[in-house]
Design an enzyme around this catalytic site. Structure first.
Site, PDB file in Angstrom:
ATOM      1  N   TYR A  52      -1.683  44.137 -32.899  1.00 48.94           N
ATOM      2  CA  TYR A  52      -1.449  43.774 -31.530  1.00 48.94           C
ATOM      3  C   TYR A  52      -2.522  42.601 -31.424  1.00 48.94           C
ATOM      4  CZ  TYR A  52       1.188  46.132 -28.056  1.00 48.94           C
ATOM      5  OH  TYR A  52       2.250  46.494 -27.362  1.00 48.94           O
ATOM      6  N   GLU A  54      -2.536  40.230 -27.989  1.00 48.20           N
ATOM      7  CA  GLU A  54      -2.303  39.662 -26.979  1.00 48.20           C
ATOM      8  C   GLU A  54      -3.070  38.711 -26.802  1.00 48.20           C
ATOM      9  OE1 GLU A  54      -2.147  42.760 -23.875  1.00 48.20           O
ATOM     10  OE2 GLU A  54      -0.189  43.000 -24.277  1.00 48.20           O
ATOM     11  N   ASP A 198      17.781  22.540 -24.449  1.00 47.27           N
ATOM     12  CA  ASP A 198      17.796  23.963 -25.268  1.00 47.27           C
ATOM     13  C   ASP A 198      18.722  23.533 -26.492  1.00 47.27           C
ATOM     14  OD1 ASP A 198      18.301  26.506 -26.299  1.00 47.27           O
ATOM     15  OD2 ASP A 198      19.092  27.155 -24.349  1.00 47.27           O
ATOM     16  N   THR A 224      15.806  28.617 -30.254  1.00 47.25           N
ATOM     17  CA  THR A 224      15.754  29.873 -31.232  1.00 47.25           C
ATOM     18  C   THR A 224      15.380  29.294 -32.696  1.00 47.25           C
ATOM     19  OG1 THR A 224      17.986  29.331 -31.699  1.00 47.25           O
ATOM     20  CG2 THR A 224      17.749  31.124 -30.117  1.00 47.25           C
ATOM     21  N   LYS A 227      19.283  30.059 -35.781  1.00 41.98           N
ATOM     22  CA  LYS A 227      20.369  29.578 -35.852  1.00 41.98           C
ATOM     23  C   LYS A 227      20.534  28.643 -37.131  1.00 41.98           C
ATOM     24  CE  LYS A 227      21.488  31.001 -31.218  1.00 41.98           C
ATOM     25  NZ  LYS A 227      21.657  30.910 -29.917  1.00 41.98           N
ATOM     26  N   ARG A 233      14.795  35.703 -36.293  1.00 45.70           N
ATOM     27  CA  ARG A 233      15.393  35.814 -35.030  1.00 45.70           C
ATOM     28  C   ARG A 233      13.977  35.480 -34.116  1.00 45.70           C
ATOM     29  NH1 ARG A 233      20.174  37.615 -35.594  1.00 45.70           N
ATOM     30  NH2 ARG A 233      20.376  37.012 -33.022  1.00 45.70           N
TER      31      ARG A 233
HETATM   32  C1  LIG Z   1      21.591  31.285 -28.588  1.00 45.31           C
HETATM   33  C2  LIG Z   1      21.099  30.662 -27.733  1.00 45.31           C
HETATM   34  C3  LIG Z   1      20.299  31.179 -26.629  1.00 45.31           C
HETATM   35  C4  LIG Z   1      19.752  32.611 -26.672  1.00 45.31           C
HETATM   36  O1  LIG Z   1      18.907  33.189 -27.905  1.00 45.31           O
HETATM   37  P1  LIG Z   1      18.941  34.545 -28.188  1.00 45.31           P
HETATM   38  O2  LIG Z   1      17.909  34.661 -28.992  1.00 45.31           O
HETATM   39  O3  LIG Z   1      20.209  35.226 -28.331  1.00 45.31           O
HETATM   40  O4  LIG Z   1      18.322  35.042 -26.654  1.00 45.31           O
HETATM   41  C5  LIG Z   1      19.890  30.253 -25.775  1.00 45.31           C
HETATM   42  N1  LIG Z   1      20.292  29.156 -25.569  1.00 45.31           N
HETATM   43  C6  LIG Z   1      21.284  28.759 -26.298  1.00 45.31           C
HETATM   44  C7  LIG Z   1      22.002  27.291 -26.074  1.00 45.31           C
HETATM   45  C8  LIG Z   1      21.853  29.243 -27.462  1.00 45.31           C
HETATM   46  O5  LIG Z   1      22.740  28.929 -28.112  1.00 45.31           O
END
Ligand SMILES: *Cc1c(COP(=O)(O)O)cnc(C)c1O
Length: 415
Positions: A52, A54, A198, A224, A227, A233
């Site tokens: 933990y 925080e 994003d 993220t 990807k 993750r």
């Molecule tokens: C995949 C994705 C997210 C969300 O990610 P998670 O880890 O699935 O919550 C947010 N924005 C975009 C553009 C994405 O492609």
């Protein structure tokens, strides 16, 4: 590797073994998926899950954080260096909470945000009515041109001037073309809004220098880590120094409790991997493979949204083939080719049974596949779609898929 799980829980061991097999002997074409390295996997499955912590490095609410601080410091420093960011928060559990943290940190509930229309490639957290973002904020949306399927930057500016959003969000989840982040930032400056990008899908292409970066000009950038970036993750929020306090406070204590320290250690490992010259080669190959796959699909008479791709993904409108996205996803699954059904811009069908499928090359590229393999993959996709419901075709393609996968071994040490 599975020795202990086998002993304690044979049922879960069976599901893990099944999943390893599925990943090894199938073609993974979901553009948001990838295969992490054994080093990332090892950091993830580590004792840091026990802790933990925080708070932030050197300012924690729990004792015993010497090594956690060491790992989180490394993750932060590497994220900043990798992207050229002034500030990084590596604690967001995933992409969705990262986006919500930005909104809650920089805006008031009910404020206006401008994002990309979901049906044109935006993400659920970019204001969909079923998502917290769409319920808590007043989202207005720009989209793509009906002919070119490319973002209509003029329309985006007109909507911004009319609606005066406090934040302008760029980035997408199903858009096959390069994004002009600077155009978004300029409009944000014009109306004194915060600019946010994003880059969840294309972070790996940006650090690999194959796509233009939203840094250093964009105010806040979320991504993220799992990807194209090929980490565990999770997510990162990066921002200019003047937003740092608000962002950090929004993540903790605003939204989250204890950070997932094992994941953050794995993020640090992935960032280090992404700094290597080999990662740049990887990013270049992702796009080369997507272009090769798109060419084969076009040759097979498929209708690609925007006519092709600049990035890692391809959106196929299956209307001219007389097959729905749902049907195509299921048929390809039978042949061990994994993709996802997807809405296409101006789709007349529904999200649960849309007109298209979305495919991508990040995972196959990690396996070492190149243009020649993409030609085969495109041919098999065509064979399945053109012979939908034909069990013998499924079987034939499944055997060919397996033979190809055997030439590109994956996770051989995970038995
Ligand atoms: C995949 C994705 C997210 C969300 O990610 P998670 O880890 O699935 O919550 C947010 N924005 C975009 C553009 C994405 O492609």
């Amino acid at each position: 590797m599975l020795k202990y799980v086998e002993q304690v829980d044979p049922e879960i061991a069976a599901s893990l073994r099944g999943e390893i097999e599925r990943q090894r002997f199938g073609l993974e074409l979901i553009p948001s998926e990838n295969f992490v390295s054994p080093a990332v996997l090892q950091a993830l499955g580590s004792v840091m899950t026990n802790k933990y912590s925080e708070g932030y490095p050197h300012k924690r609410y729990y004792g015993g954080n010497k090594y956690i601080d060491m790992a989180e410091d490394l993750a932060i420093e590497r994220a900043k260096k990798l992207f050229g960011a002034e500030h990084a928060n590596v604690q967001p559990y995933s992409g969705s909470p990262a986006n919500i943290a930005v909104y809650t940190g920089l805006l008031e509930l009910g404020d206006t945000i401008m994002g990309m229309n979901l049906a044109h490639g935006g993400h659920l957290t970019h204001g969909h009515p079923v998502n917290f973002s769409g319920k808590a904020y007043n989202f207005v949306q720009y989209g793509v041109d009906s002919k070119t399927h490319r973002i209509d930057y003029d329309q985006m500016r007109q909507i911004a001037l009319k609606e005066r959003p406090k934040l302008i969000l760029s980035g997408a989840t199903a858009y096959p073309r390069e994004i002009d982040f600077h155009a978004f930032h300029e409009v944000a400056q014009e109306i004194e809004a915060v600019s946010m990008a994003d880059i969840a899908h294309i972070a790996g292409l940006i650090v690999g220098d194959v796509h233009r970066s939203p840094f250093p000009f964009t105010d806040v950038v979320t991504t993220t880590t799992h990807k194209t970036l090929r980490g565990p993750r999770g997510a990162v929020i990066m921002c200019k120094e003047r937003f740092a306090k608000d962002i950090d406070r929004a993540v903790f204590p605003g939204l989250q409790g204890g950070p997932h320290d094992h994941v953050n250690a794995a993020k640090a490992v992935a960032f280090k991997e992404a700094m290597q010259p080999s990662f740049k080669e990887y990013a270049v190959q992702i796009v080369n493979n997507a272009v090769a796959l798109a060419e084969e699909l076009l040759a097979q008479g498929f209708d690609l949204i925007s006519g092709g791709t600049d990035n890692h993904l391809i959106l196929i409108d299956l209307t001219n083939k007389g097959v729905t996205g749902k049907k195509a996803e299921a048929a390809l699954d039978e042949a061990h080719i994994t993709c996802n059904k997807n809405m296409v811009p101006f789709d007349k069908r529904t999200p649960f049974n849309p007109s298209g499928i979305r495919i991508g090359t990040p995972a196959l590229t990690t396996r070492g596949m190149k243009e020649a393999e993409m030609k085969l993959v495109g041919g098999w996709i065509a064979e399945v779609i053109h012979n939908v419901d034909d069990e013998t075709v499924y079987q034939k393609v499944r055997d060919e898929v397996r033979a190809l996968c055997e030439q590109f071994p994956l996770y051989m040490e995970q038995e």
